[in-house]
Motif scaffolding. Structure first.
Motif, short mmCIF file in Angstrom:
data_model
loop_
_atom_site.label_atom_id
_atom_site.label_comp_id
_atom_site.label_asym_id
_atom_site.label_seq_id
_atom_site.Cartn_x
_atom_site.Cartn_y
_atom_site.Cartn_z
N SER A 140 0.85 -1.20 0.00
CA SER A 140 0.00 0.00 0.00
C SER A 140 0.88 1.25 0.00
O SER A 140 2.06 1.17 0.33
CB SER A 140 -0.86 0.02 1.28
N PRO A 141 0.30 2.42 -0.33
CA PRO A 141 1.07 3.67 -0.21
C PRO A 141 1.56 3.89 1.22
O PRO A 141 2.64 4.43 1.44
CB PRO A 141 0.06 4.74 -0.63
N ALA A 142 0.76 3.43 2.21
CA ALA A 142 1.19 3.60 3.61
C ALA A 142 2.48 2.81 3.87
O ALA A 142 3.39 3.29 4.56
CB ALA A 142 0.08 3.15 4.56
N PHE A 179 12.58 8.90 -4.39
CA PHE A 179 11.64 7.91 -3.85
C PHE A 179 10.32 8.12 -4.57
O PHE A 179 9.62 9.10 -4.33
CB PHE A 179 11.48 8.09 -2.34
N GLU A 180 9.99 7.22 -5.47
CA GLU A 180 8.83 7.41 -6.34
C GLU A 180 7.84 6.26 -6.16
O GLU A 180 8.22 5.08 -6.21
CB GLU A 180 9.27 7.47 -7.80
N LEU A 181 6.58 6.60 -5.98
CA LEU A 181 5.53 5.60 -5.83
C LEU A 181 4.94 5.26 -7.20
O LEU A 181 4.65 6.15 -8.01
CB LEU A 181 4.42 6.18 -4.93
N VAL A 182 4.78 3.96 -7.46
CA VAL A 182 4.19 3.52 -8.74
C VAL A 182 3.13 2.46 -8.46
O VAL A 182 3.45 1.41 -7.90
CB VAL A 182 5.27 2.93 -9.68
N PRO A 183 1.87 2.70 -8.84
CA PRO A 183 0.86 1.65 -8.65
C PRO A 183 1.00 0.55 -9.72
O PRO A 183 1.50 0.81 -10.81
CB PRO A 183 -0.47 2.39 -8.82
N GLN A 184 0.53 -0.64 -9.39
CA GLN A 184 0.62 -1.75 -10.36
C GLN A 184 -0.09 -1.38 -11.67
O GLN A 184 0.38 -1.71 -12.76
CB GLN A 184 -0.01 -3.01 -9.75
N ASP A 185 -1.22 -0.67 -11.55
CA ASP A 185 -1.99 -0.29 -12.74
C ASP A 185 -1.12 0.54 -13.70
O ASP A 185 -1.15 0.31 -14.92
CB ASP A 185 -3.21 0.53 -12.28
N SER A 186 -0.32 1.46 -13.16
CA SER A 186 0.54 2.28 -14.02
C SER A 186 1.66 1.44 -14.62
O SER A 186 1.99 1.58 -15.80
CB SER A 186 1.16 3.43 -13.23
N TRP A 223 1.45 -2.12 -5.19
CA TRP A 223 2.15 -0.85 -5.30
C TRP A 223 3.66 -1.12 -5.36
O TRP A 223 4.11 -2.19 -4.93
CB TRP A 223 1.86 0.05 -4.08
N HIS A 224 4.38 -0.13 -5.85
CA HIS A 224 5.83 -0.25 -5.97
C HIS A 224 6.47 1.07 -5.53
O HIS A 224 5.86 2.13 -5.66
CB HIS A 224 6.25 -0.52 -7.42
N ALA A 262 -8.89 5.71 -11.32
CA ALA A 262 -8.16 6.81 -10.68
C ALA A 262 -7.00 6.25 -9.87
O ALA A 262 -7.15 5.24 -9.18
CB ALA A 262 -9.09 7.60 -9.76
N THR A 263 -5.87 6.90 -9.98
CA THR A 263 -4.73 6.45 -9.19
C THR A 263 -3.70 7.57 -9.05
O THR A 263 -3.79 8.59 -9.74
CB THR A 263 -4.09 5.19 -9.83
N GLY A 264 -2.75 7.36 -8.15
CA GLY A 264 -1.72 8.39 -7.94
C GLY A 264 -0.34 7.80 -8.02
O GLY A 264 -0.11 6.68 -7.55
#
Ligand SMILES: Cc1cc2nc3c(=O)[nH]c(=O)nc-3n(C[C@H](O)[C@H](O)[C@H](O)COP(=O)(O)OP(=O)(O)OC[C@H]3O[C@@H](n4cnc5c(N)ncnc54)[C@H](O)[C@@H]3O)c2cc1C
Length: 472
Positions: free
Chosen positions: A233-235, A254-261, A282-283, A378-380
């Motif tokens: 998760s983002p947390a 430090f970059e957050l990447v969701p699986q969808d992206s 998440w990644h 929707a995602t971030g």
């Protein structure tokens, strides 16, 4: 329309010569639309000064004829701030010919670059003397120092070094009355009241024309380690960042990447492959650097990630074995927007909330938007450690071709309302320009709008500096 622009162009051609006054429409045309191709403007000429004195001349003519100027660097801005109005009433002021690096001092840790210097050119030049300008972003091959300063750009190294606001030591600019503010001494301490330099940073060309900038440098990198991690998760991603920061000072990306992206990148961008074998919702892409050749940065990151794995903070991790693999990991992050465009219509929101609130915000806001607009995704993704996420909403696969125009405003209102309710900003790093001006006017507190208008009027009473941008 008056003949004032024609008179100004005529006078400028006589004083500055043909290289500084371009009137051939085919040479102007590539520069009058914004980078995303959404806003189209027009300009009867493109003025291209080669020195601060020539900018002074142009600004004086603009004041005399009451003709607005639209400063432009690389035209890579995301808010259409460098796009002139469609009626041809303003004149494009290209700063790209002011492209010399005036000085680099490793002792002072400062470089002075003219506004039109391209970011990648500056990177290369300071590297030659063992130094580094620690701000970088995807448009580094085209964006300019003047544009980066005027948008207070961020990028992927903000976590450690801050935005342009922290990296600019001073600014030289031509103010709307034709006077020159010279702030290039790079003094670390200077308490003579209001900081004109800081006012000009992020002003999007509405308070003057930046002609040169003094920039802070740091020692060049001796080595870097780039890791790709899978998290639940983002947390958990934020927990990983805090875990690393408590144990090392080397983390700067430090970059957050969701699986969808990631799925979209793997589908649309040739030559990409998933770094981890299993799937993770998440990644987090982690970059650690060191300026000390004696430090084994790869071993350090490896042992920290192994500890994070043992503590259940991450599900898996891999460290790039070489520079090519490190670049491949970054490519997965940098091509998300490109992959989204290939997939279909996407609405982009560059937003920030406090870092601690961001993990919950991403999850809650995405659920609310998807519930309110059935079919959308929707995602971030992005700079989680800065509390800045690119919150993107994609049209579902069954969306009509006109989805963006029909639904875009409603969705953006909802996202911006959620951001505002969370105490955040509807523009984290891209500025207001033309594209966010209405939302800024709708949502900004009255005190902020009042102060902005008062400052604008005090410095630019004739309204000749980039009107219709930023200030509602
Ligand atoms: C692929 C890509 C990736 C990007 N990634 C990031 C990112 O990670 N982080 C981020 O913050 N931004 C990012 N950006 C947007 C970013 O704002 C720009 O790349 C950069 O800051 C703008 O530089 P420019 O020279 O192209 O400015 P322009 O687009 O030409 O101008 C931007 C604004 O500055 C004003 N301006 C330009 N030059 C001057 C001057 N000399 N004096 C006064 N005003 C001036 C213009 O009027 C306009 O309002 C990205 C853009 C692209 C295309």
């Amino acid at each position: 329309m008056t003949d004032a622009p024609a008179k100004l162009i005529d006078r400028a051609a006589k004083t500055l010569g043909p290289r500084a006054v371009i009137t051939d429409p085919s040479e102007i045309e590539p520069w009058v639309s914004d980078w995303r191709g959404r806003v189209h403007g027009s300009s009867p000429a493109m003025l291209a000064p080669a020195s601060t004195e020539e900018v002074v001349e142009i600004v004086r003519l603009a004041a005399e004829y009451r003709v607005p100027l639209v400063p432009q660097g690389g035209n890579t801005g995301m808010a259409a701030g460098a796009t002139p109005p469609a009626d041809g009433s303003a004149i494009l002021l290209s700063m790209r010919r002011m492209n010399s690096i005036r000085s680099i001092s490793a002792d002072n840790r400062l470089a002075v670059a003219e506004a039109g210097v391209v970011l990648a050119t500056l990177h290369d030049a300071v590297h030659e003397v063992g130094m580094r300008f620690p701000l970088t972003l995807g448009a580094r091959g085209s964006c300019t120092i003047g544009g980066l300063t005027s948008t207070n750009a961020g990028g992927t190294q903000v976590l450690k070094f801050g935005t342009m606001r922290s990296l600019v030591a001073g600014v030289e600019a031509v103010l709307p009355d034709g006077s020159v503010h010279s702030g290039l001494s790079g003094l670390k301490k200077d308490n003579r009241g209001y900081s004109l330099d800081q006012l000009l940073i992020g002003a999007e060309g509405t308070l003057g024309v930046i002609t040169a900038v003094a920039l802070r440098l740091v020692p060049a990198i001796a080595a870097r380690a780039v890791a790709w991690t899978g998290v639940d998760s983002p947390a958990k991603a934020l927990e990983l960042l805090r875990f690393l920061e408590a144990r090392t000072q080397s983390v700067e990306g430090f970059e957050l990447v969701p699986q969808d992206s990631l799925d979209l990148v793997l589908k649309h961008v040739p030559g990409t492959r998933a770094p981890l074998s299993g799937e993770h919702p998440w990644h987090a892409l982690v970059e650690g650097t060191t300026a000390d050749p004696a430090v084994d940065i790869v071993a350090e990151l490896q042992s920290l990630l192994a500890a994070a794995l043992r503590q259940g903070i991450i599900g898996d991790a891999v460290i790039a074995a070489n520079e090519a693999q490190a670049e491949a990991f970054w490519k997965l992050r940098d091509t998300i927007s490109e992959a989204e465009r290939a997939e279909g219509q996407t609405l982009a929101h560059d937003i920030s909330v406090s870092v601690a609130d961001m993990p919950a915000f991403i999850v809650d806001a995405a659920a609310k938007v998807e519930a309110a607009f059935p079919g959308v995704v929707a995602t971030g993704f992005g700079h989680l450690g800065d509390g800045n996420i690119h919150f993107h909403v994609r049209a579902g696969s069954h969306a009509a071709p006109g989805w963006y125009d029909a639904e875009g405003e409603k969705i953006t209102h909802m996202v911006d309302d959620l951001v505002t309710a969370a105490g955040g900003s509807i523009s984290a790093e891209h500025g207001i320009g033309q594209l966010k001006r209405a939302e800024f006017a709708r949502l900004a507190p009255p005190a902020r709008i009042h102060a902005l208008r008062a400052i604008k009027h005090a410095l630019d009473p004739l309204g000749i500096m980039n009107p219709g941008k930023l200030v509602p």
